[in-house]
Design an enzyme around this catalytic site. Structure first.
Site, PDB file in Angstrom:
ATOM      1  N   LYS A   1      50.861  41.802  43.467  1.00  0.00           N
ATOM      2  CA  LYS A   1      50.283  40.708  44.264  1.00  0.00           C
ATOM      3  C   LYS A   1      51.350  39.906  44.985  1.00  0.00           C
ATOM      4  CE  LYS A   1      50.598  39.502  39.721  1.00  0.00           C
ATOM      5  NZ  LYS A   1      50.278  40.290  38.549  1.00  0.00           N
TER       6      LYS A   1
ATOM      7  N   ILE B   1      38.784  44.664  37.507  1.00  0.00           N
ATOM      8  CA  ILE B   1      37.541  44.259  38.177  1.00  0.00           C
ATOM      9  C   ILE B   1      37.547  44.792  39.602  1.00  0.00           C
ATOM     10  CG2 ILE B   1      36.118  42.303  38.922  1.00  0.00           C
ATOM     11  CD1 ILE B   1      37.642  40.583  36.851  1.00  0.00           C
TER      12      ILE B   1
ATOM     13  N   GLY C   1      51.987  37.327  23.154  1.00  0.00           N
ATOM     14  CA  GLY C   1      52.173  38.217  24.302  1.00  0.00           C
ATOM     15  C   GLY C   1      51.240  37.907  25.459  1.00  0.00           C
TER      16      GLY C   1
ATOM     17  N   LYS D   1      47.389  35.816  44.362  1.00  0.00           N
ATOM     18  CA  LYS D   1      46.142  36.574  44.311  1.00  0.00           C
ATOM     19  C   LYS D   1      45.089  36.021  45.268  1.00  0.00           C
ATOM     20  CE  LYS D   1      46.775  38.156  39.528  1.00  0.00           C
ATOM     21  NZ  LYS D   1      46.590  37.733  38.111  1.00  0.00           N
TER      22      LYS D   1
END
Lengths: 432, 432
Positions: free
Chosen positions: A108, A139, A190, A208
């Site tokens: 991105k 998605i 994480g 994004k």
């Protein structure tokens, strides 16, 4: 079995996402494009350290530490770039395009900062630069916007597209914990990087939403035209007070037509607790799209993770294998008119202020005076926690819809009032 | 401006959806496929009555009442079929395919009942039969399943894909009203047809889930292999009792791998009130997809309406205009293995029973005895409303996960018990 000549894939990066893509290719997911499509074969993978242990086992000759061994190999048809970061990824992508290779990327940052050069470059060289994986993990959103929804005039995109911050905000809301504590825990699990700034400062969401704005509106959105506020200065109080008032705090990324321009923004926002977006918790992502034909649409799923990201990479790879013509920047190409970007100063919404005030009479009159002169109309005022020792109290003000420009001016003035210790929070309330 | 030769569109049907498609073409939405793509032009529209007033004004020579004037016109490249119903739509589609025309259709009934013939026929004739509009109105779902998510092994689809029934169920839940009353109101508002049976008997949802199952699993699902129950026999009590127990009732359409088969089913289901699907209200549709790479995804939007459906039709039209290769049945083609269908009898879930019982001691012992012998384990029993006059009471039983086969057998036995006046409801509880 397909008898078509295979398409050779060169992988740049063999971290968690790269390993998931490599594993998928070894499992035969590159053969799923259907009869007549060319199967995909992993030819080379660029790594920093060929000796490092990885979750996927590749033949030694597949690994290389030499970028040229991938980028200059004339047998390689498609480059999958999953290194991340602006450089050297951007140079590698440009080099691949110039040598006639298709590129599939999850990057991105490169798409946001350099998409304006790279996408037309790909067009000129007759190759594809696909990047479904750059937004929202697995998605499908770039695909639907650039293909299924192409006939729509999109008016608005609102999204939660950074899993790390959404995890942190969800925890802060549920546990009343401080940002620092939750961040440390997220790092241990994480969910946050050792250097979390790209996420918590809102950069990742800004990349994004700029990428989505290009696809949805055909807009070229330089990073410095994305209004951006991160979540680092959010205090535990805000979550408590927001809940009392019926709101949840989310890091919202939005691009919406406003007047004759497009406003692109990333900031924490109060979302009414009873609307669906308030309930998108943890590492989930959601993208809400509004088109003139289709009305409001809602795409939700895991916004990150190696497997989910690999799903999106494979979607693009199989598109190339089928020879499907999809140009995620088609709207740019098609509309001669350049989309104008609108300034944040003109944004209008309700606001939440928390002012730490001297706990004495007459305070509200002074504050209300400033707001009144700034044409900011107060919807409610609540005195929250007081600190008797310091003689201070939290005053939480909700406004009716007001102009950002007026709010910023008023807040400056209010912060200089002798009765106000500090302006502790100025948050926007997202309209529903 | 594009200088490419236009693609001529022939429209079959000029009802509300057809009119929205025609209006879109007149507005130039057929030119949005980008540079180099062929613009779309409306050449002919088949209508039953050329004199009828319509929301869109077309030149008189565009309208025809003669199917051959559209289907046999060699200048027409693409047929858009939005007549609905199995015949003559199916014959027209087949005729169009055989004369080398692409077909875009919103017809779930034809796709469900005749897709197994029509889709390979299109393949043989080198044309496309696209049908994004057949499921979920404008929600992109066929596109994502057949393209973006192609690398995933799909394990489950769960959906609310009939707006009429969802509107009725939402009303029944909120207002405690009876099915008949709400249906009449929905008919008045245009949310339900004069003959509502396709919706309320679950046929429409069955067509759609069979279509989705083909795309997602490559499964050929004859209509009689879709387990189907409608909503006509749902009583107001069920909504009240379900709410008391923490559930909402939705007409669920699902296709899920179970053992080595695929179970495809449509029936009212109790959904826990706190899961997102319970909150998809009114005429909204949602499709929840679970893929092995991507995890769970959620697609939500308006499931019907002329504009939303036209959005999907245009998505397919522009795909053809760009020459994009997308085959919504690619998974069928690619996998030699025929997907086996699983019988409903093997379905396992929790159940909700409402038994109207004689209000006297020993009743529960008799019922529990039958359930125990059928290996159905009771989770809770609540005595709800009693009718003192008749000496009857509602007994609501929730079970632990049980086999459909056992439940059906037990219900037959229970209905014959002298202490049981009748089995008033047997509903499945969807697992989350």
């Amino acid at each position: 079995m397909s008898t078509a000549q295979p398409l050779n894939v060169g992988l740049l990066g063999l971290g968690v996402v790269g390993s998931a893509v490599a594993a998928g290719l070894l499992e035969g997911r590159g053969n799923l494009a259907g009869d007549g499509a060319r199967p995909l074969v992993l030819k080379r993978a660029l790594v920093r350290d060929a000796k490092k242990k990885r979750p996927v086992r590749l033949p030694a000759r597949t690994l290389t530490t030499d970028p040229s061994a991938v980028l200059d190999d004339p047998d390689i048809d498609i480059i999958v770039e999953v290194m991340g970061g602006e450089q050297p990824a951007c140079d590698y992508i440009a080099r691949a395009i110039r040598s006639g290779k298709h590129v599939v990327t999850a990057n991105k940052e490169v798409l946001c900062k350099r998409g304006d050069e790279l996408l037309p470059m790909a067009e000129r060289h007759g190759v594809r630069l696909l990047h479904e994986a750059s937004v929202g993990g697995g998605i499908p959103i770039i695909g639907p916007l650039s293909s299924d929804l192409l006939a729509n005039r999109i008016s608005s995109i609102r999204a939660i597209i950074n899993g790390t911050t959404n995890y942190i905000l969800t925890k802060m809301a549920r546990e009343g914990a401080s940002f620092d504590d939750v961040l440390r825990e997220a790092q241990k699990l994480g969910y946050a990087e050792a250097d979390p700034s790209a996420d918590v400062e809102g950069w990742d969401a800004a990349y994004k939403i700029a990428v989505l704005a290009r696809v949805a509106f055909g807009a070229s959105v330089p990073l410095d035209r994305v209004y951006r506020e991160g979540i680092v200065s959010l205090q535990a109080q805000e979550f408590r007070y927001a809940a009392t008032l019926g709101y949840t705090i989310k890091l919202l990324a939005a691009a919406r037509r406003a007047g004759d321009g497009l406003l692109v923004r990333v900031h924490p926002a109060l979302i009414p607790s009873d609307v669906p977006m308030a309930k998108v918790d943890g590492v989930l992502n959601v993208v809400e799209v509004e088109g003139d034909l289709v009305g409001p649409l809602w795409f939700q799923g895991r916004g990150a993770g190696p497997q989910a990201t690999a799903s999106a990479v494979f979607g693009d790879l199989l598109r190339i294998a089928r020879g499907a013509e999809i140009r995620p920047h088609a709207r740019t190409g098609r509309r001669g008119d350049k989309v104008k970007l609108a300034p944040m100063a003109n944004h209008e919404c309700k606001y939440y202020f928390r002012l730490v005030c001297k706990d004495r009479p007459g305070v509200l009159a002074r504050i209300a005076g400033v707001l009144g002169r700034s044409k900011i109309s107060i919807a409610s005022v609540i005195q929250m926690d007081a600190d008797a020792e310091k003689g201070e109290a939290d005053l939480v003000i909700m406004t009716h819809p007001s102009l950002e420009r007026s709010v910023q001016r008023a807040m400056k003035e209010i912060s200089e009032l002798p009765v106000v210790a500090r302006v502790a929070a100025v948050l926007r309330v997202e309209g529903y």
